[in-house]
Scaffold this motif. Structure first.
Motif, PDB file in Angstrom:
ATOM      1  N   LEU A  49      -3.756   8.703  11.007  1.00  0.00           N
ATOM      2  CA  LEU A  49      -3.378   9.958  10.362  1.00  0.00           C
ATOM      3  C   LEU A  49      -1.938  10.343  10.694  1.00  0.00           C
ATOM      4  O   LEU A  49      -1.161  10.743   9.827  1.00  0.00           O
ATOM      5  N   GLY A  50      -1.573  10.210  11.970  1.00  0.00           N
ATOM      6  CA  GLY A  50      -0.205  10.543  12.382  1.00  0.00           C
ATOM      7  C   GLY A  50       0.823   9.602  11.795  1.00  0.00           C
ATOM      8  O   GLY A  50       1.899  10.030  11.367  1.00  0.00           O
ATOM      9  N   THR A  51       0.503   8.314  11.761  1.00  0.00           N
ATOM     10  CA  THR A  51       1.411   7.313  11.199  1.00  0.00           C
ATOM     11  C   THR A  51       1.572   7.517   9.706  1.00  0.00           C
ATOM     12  O   THR A  51       2.675   7.376   9.152  1.00  0.00           O
ATOM     13  N   ASN A  52       0.477   7.881   9.052  1.00  0.00           N
ATOM     14  CA  ASN A  52       0.542   8.184   7.621  1.00  0.00           C
ATOM     15  C   ASN A  52       1.471   9.367   7.363  1.00  0.00           C
ATOM     16  O   ASN A  52       2.208   9.375   6.367  1.00  0.00           O
ATOM     17  N   LYS A  53       1.449  10.362   8.237  1.00  0.00           N
ATOM     18  CA  LYS A  53       2.331  11.528   8.072  1.00  0.00           C
ATOM     19  C   LYS A  53       3.801  11.122   8.177  1.00  0.00           C
ATOM     20  O   LYS A  53       4.652  11.670   7.470  1.00  0.00           O
ATOM     21  N   LEU A  54       4.109  10.176   9.054  1.00  0.00           N
ATOM     22  CA  LEU A  54       5.488   9.684   9.166  1.00  0.00           C
ATOM     23  C   LEU A  54       5.932   9.059   7.847  1.00  0.00           C
ATOM     24  O   LEU A  54       6.991   9.410   7.298  1.00  0.00           O
ATOM     25  N   ALA A  55       5.123   8.135   7.337  1.00  0.00           N
ATOM     26  CA  ALA A  55       5.465   7.451   6.079  1.00  0.00           C
ATOM     27  C   ALA A  55       5.486   8.424   4.909  1.00  0.00           C
ATOM     28  O   ALA A  55       6.394   8.404   4.079  1.00  0.00           O
ATOM     29  N   ALA A  56       4.479   9.313   4.866  1.00  0.00           N
ATOM     30  CA  ALA A  56       4.371  10.258   3.758  1.00  0.00           C
ATOM     31  C   ALA A  56       5.528  11.252   3.742  1.00  0.00           C
ATOM     32  O   ALA A  56       5.969  11.685   2.670  1.00  0.00           O
ATOM     33  N   THR A  57       6.034  11.601   4.913  1.00  0.00           N
ATOM     34  CA  THR A  57       7.177  12.512   4.995  1.00  0.00           C
ATOM     35  C   THR A  57       8.413  11.876   4.370  1.00  0.00           C
ATOM     36  O   THR A  57       9.174  12.538   3.648  1.00  0.00           O
ATOM     37  N   MET A  58       8.608  10.586   4.607  1.00  0.00           N
ATOM     38  CA  MET A  58       9.743   9.871   4.012  1.00  0.00           C
ATOM     39  C   MET A  58       9.618   9.840   2.489  1.00  0.00           C
ATOM     40  O   MET A  58      10.592  10.048   1.759  1.00  0.00           O
ATOM     41  N   GLY A  59       8.400   9.618   2.001  1.00  0.00           N
ATOM     42  CA  GLY A  59       8.170   9.610   0.558  1.00  0.00           C
ATOM     43  C   GLY A  59       8.321  10.996  -0.046  1.00  0.00           C
ATOM     44  O   GLY A  59       8.916  11.159  -1.115  1.00  0.00           O
ATOM     45  N   ALA A  60       7.793  12.016   0.651  1.00  0.00           N
ATOM     46  CA  ALA A  60       7.859  13.390   0.138  1.00  0.00           C
ATOM     47  C   ALA A  60       9.300  13.888   0.065  1.00  0.00           C
ATOM     48  O   ALA A  60       9.668  14.624  -0.860  1.00  0.00           O
ATOM     49  N   LEU A  61      10.117  13.496   1.033  1.00  0.00           N
ATOM     50  CA  LEU A  61      11.532  13.890   1.012  1.00  0.00           C
ATOM     51  C   LEU A  61      12.229  13.306  -0.215  1.00  0.00           C
ATOM     52  O   LEU A  61      12.994  13.993  -0.907  1.00  0.00           O
ATOM     53  N   ALA A  66       0.833  -1.208   0.000  1.00  0.00           N
ATOM     54  CA  ALA A  66       0.000   0.000   0.000  1.00  0.00           C
ATOM     55  C   ALA A  66       0.863   1.251   0.000  1.00  0.00           C
ATOM     56  O   ALA A  66       0.561   2.234  -0.694  1.00  0.00           O
ATOM     57  N   GLY A  67       1.954   1.228   0.762  1.00  0.00           N
ATOM     58  CA  GLY A  67       2.853   2.372   0.836  1.00  0.00           C
ATOM     59  C   GLY A  67       3.514   2.666  -0.497  1.00  0.00           C
ATOM     60  O   GLY A  67       3.611   3.832  -0.909  1.00  0.00           O
ATOM     61  N   PHE A  68       3.952   1.644  -1.197  1.00  0.00           N
ATOM     62  CA  PHE A  68       4.583   1.831  -2.514  1.00  0.00           C
ATOM     63  C   PHE A  68       3.588   2.451  -3.499  1.00  0.00           C
ATOM     64  O   PHE A  68       3.910   3.430  -4.184  1.00  0.00           O
ATOM     65  N   ALA A  69       2.385   1.882  -3.557  1.00  0.00           N
ATOM     66  CA  ALA A  69       1.366   2.385  -4.488  1.00  0.00           C
ATOM     67  C   ALA A  69       0.980   3.821  -4.151  1.00  0.00           C
ATOM     68  O   ALA A  69       0.842   4.667  -5.047  1.00  0.00           O
ATOM     69  N   ALA A  70       0.808   4.110  -2.856  1.00  0.00           N
ATOM     70  CA  ALA A  70       0.420   5.450  -2.426  1.00  0.00           C
ATOM     71  C   ALA A  70       1.487   6.470  -2.788  1.00  0.00           C
ATOM     72  O   ALA A  70       1.186   7.570  -3.273  1.00  0.00           O
ATOM     73  N   ALA A  71       2.752   6.128  -2.565  1.00  0.00           N
ATOM     74  CA  ALA A  71       3.842   7.058  -2.835  1.00  0.00           C
ATOM     75  C   ALA A  71       4.050   7.279  -4.325  1.00  0.00           C
ATOM     76  O   ALA A  71       4.435   8.371  -4.735  1.00  0.00           O
ATOM     77  N   SER A  85      -3.051   4.945   1.563  1.00  0.00           N
ATOM     78  CA  SER A  85      -2.306   4.647   2.785  1.00  0.00           C
ATOM     79  C   SER A  85      -3.141   4.751   4.061  1.00  0.00           C
ATOM     80  O   SER A  85      -2.998   3.922   4.970  1.00  0.00           O
ATOM     81  N   ILE A  86      -4.022   5.751   4.146  1.00  0.00           N
ATOM     82  CA  ILE A  86      -4.814   5.902   5.375  1.00  0.00           C
ATOM     83  C   ILE A  86      -5.800   4.745   5.563  1.00  0.00           C
ATOM     84  O   ILE A  86      -5.851   4.155   6.658  1.00  0.00           O
ATOM     85  N   PRO A  87      -6.580   4.362   4.533  1.00  0.00           N
ATOM     86  CA  PRO A  87      -7.431   3.169   4.708  1.00  0.00           C
ATOM     87  C   PRO A  87      -6.624   1.916   5.044  1.00  0.00           C
ATOM     88  O   PRO A  87      -7.091   1.060   5.806  1.00  0.00           O
ATOM     89  N   ALA A  88      -5.410   1.792   4.486  1.00  0.00           N
ATOM     90  CA  ALA A  88      -4.575   0.628   4.779  1.00  0.00           C
ATOM     91  C   ALA A  88      -4.202   0.600   6.257  1.00  0.00           C
ATOM     92  O   ALA A  88      -4.235  -0.465   6.895  1.00  0.00           O
ATOM     93  N   LEU A  89      -3.850   1.751   6.813  1.00  0.00           N
ATOM     94  CA  LEU A  89      -3.486   1.822   8.236  1.00  0.00           C
ATOM     95  C   LEU A  89      -4.695   1.584   9.138  1.00  0.00           C
ATOM     96  O   LEU A  89      -4.578   0.962  10.197  1.00  0.00           O
ATOM     97  N   LEU A  90      -5.856   2.067   8.715  1.00  0.00           N
ATOM     98  CA  LEU A  90      -7.083   1.792   9.472  1.00  0.00           C
ATOM     99  C   LEU A  90      -7.414   0.296   9.439  1.00  0.00           C
ATOM    100  O   LEU A  90      -7.809  -0.290  10.450  1.00  0.00           O
ATOM    101  N   PHE A  91      -7.221  -0.318   8.260  1.00  0.00           N
ATOM    102  CA  PHE A  91      -7.448  -1.756   8.117  1.00  0.00           C
ATOM    103  C   PHE A  91      -6.499  -2.558   9.004  1.00  0.00           C
ATOM    104  O   PHE A  91      -6.853  -3.634   9.496  1.00  0.00           O
ATOM    105  N   ALA A  92      -5.291  -2.023   9.215  1.00  0.00           N
ATOM    106  CA  ALA A  92      -4.304  -2.696  10.069  1.00  0.00           C
ATOM    107  C   ALA A  92      -4.663  -2.604  11.547  1.00  0.00           C
ATOM    108  O   ALA A  92      -4.001  -3.224  12.386  1.00  0.00           O
ATOM    109  N   GLY A  93      -5.696  -1.834  11.869  1.00  0.00           N
ATOM    110  CA  GLY A  93      -6.192  -1.795  13.244  1.00  0.00           C
ATOM    111  C   GLY A  93      -5.872  -0.546  14.032  1.00  0.00           C
ATOM    112  O   GLY A  93      -6.149  -0.484  15.236  1.00  0.00           O
ATOM    113  N   LEU A  94      -5.319   0.467  13.387  1.00  0.00           N
ATOM    114  CA  LEU A  94      -4.992   1.697  14.103  1.00  0.00           C
ATOM    115  C   LEU A  94      -6.224   2.579  14.258  1.00  0.00           C
ATOM    116  O   LEU A  94      -7.039   2.664  13.350  1.00  0.00           O
ATOM    117  N   PRO A  95      -6.362   3.270  15.398  1.00  0.00           N
ATOM    118  CA  PRO A  95      -7.453   4.236  15.537  1.00  0.00           C
ATOM    119  C   PRO A  95      -7.236   5.412  14.581  1.00  0.00           C
ATOM    120  O   PRO A  95      -6.094   5.681  14.183  1.00  0.00           O
TER     121      PRO A  95
END
Length: 259
Positions: A48-60, A15-20, A33-43
């Motif tokens: 949203l916060g975890t997505n920002k971590l991953a998205a920041t790495m991709g954006a850089l 999901a992360g590769f496709a999203a990026a 990425s956000i639906p994927a993280l919700l599916f993984a069981g995160l509130p």
């Protein structure tokens, strides 16, 4: 710290590769990425916060690629970056206090207008004719950087589309607009990530593997965009905005009709 299953890890990496791949050029990666993280069981707030971590790495990664290709107006985006950062930090703070629902109807209307304008303005964004900022355009892009930074921290969906559209209005082509937008998006991502971390809303166990996948997705996505040029980015831009519109309408259908 609970153990992460290999199935969930593979799912988040894919999901992360496709999203990026998508997000690196025109934004909208959060649709995956956000639906994927919700599916993984995160509130929701942690997703949203975890997505920002991953998205920041991709954006850089995307920003570095666009910089190396010479597709970023460094002089301009350096001036705009602080506004994007300040806006994003404020947006994340405010969203902890009030719900983001009231913004969604406005965003849906704006996305529809952006898509219609882009489709009917033939040849727009195919060639770069940006020269320099006037007083009027300087105020416009400064306000856009601040407000879209706030929006990225507050809600986020469609930020990339709105940033690209703002740079297109200045006269940049689609590839240059994508490159400039990605720098501001990186700034707002970093500010939002720091604020989410202050609220303990980041799961590093999920975010880091997804972020590594996003690095590779961003590498591939930006290289394809730079190689294929403005016409490719325009098609992707319109496609993502249409998907965002469709998702927004579907959310309303589920909320108000299928009760």
């Amino acid at each position: 710290m609970s153990e992460i299953s290999i199935e969930i890890l593979i799912f988040l990496v894919a999901a992360g590769f496709a999203a990026a791949f998508i997000d690196s050029v025109v934004g909208g990666g959060g649709l995956i990425s956000i639906p994927a993280l919700l599916f993984a069981g995160l509130p929701p707030s942690v997703a949203l916060g975890t997505n920002k971590l991953a998205a920041t790495m991709g954006a850089l990664t995307s920003t570095i690629n666009f910089l190396h290709s010479g597709k970023i107006n460094k002089k301009l985006v350096i001036k705009l970056l602080p506004l994007s950062i300040i806006g994003a930090g404020a947006g994340v703070y405010v969203v902890q206090l009030i719900p983001s629902e009231f913004l969604k109807p406005i965003i849906l209307i704006l996305l529809i207008l952006v898509t219609i304008y882009t489709l009917f303005k033939k040849g727009w964004g195919m060639e770069s004719n940006f020269k320099e900022l006037t007083k009027k355009t300087a105020y416009f892009i400064a306000l856009a950087a601040l407000l879209l930074g706030f929006y990225d921290g507050f809600l986020g969906a469609g930020t990339g589309s709105f940033l690209i559209f703002s740079f297109l209005l200045l006269g940049f082509n689609f590839v240059e607009s994508a490159g400039n937008a990605k720098v501001l998006n990186l700034g707002s991502n970093i500010a939002a990530l720091i604020t989410f971390m202050l609220f303990s809303s980041v799961n590093f166990q999920y975010g880091i593997p997804m972020g590594i996948a996003m690095i590779f997705g961003a590498l591939v996505g930006t290289r394809v965009a730079i190689k294929n040029g403005a016409a490719y980015v325009k098609v992707l831009f319109v496609g993502i905005t249409v998907v965002l519109i469709g998702k927004s309408i579907w959310d309303y259908v589920q909320k108000y009709i299928m009760l």
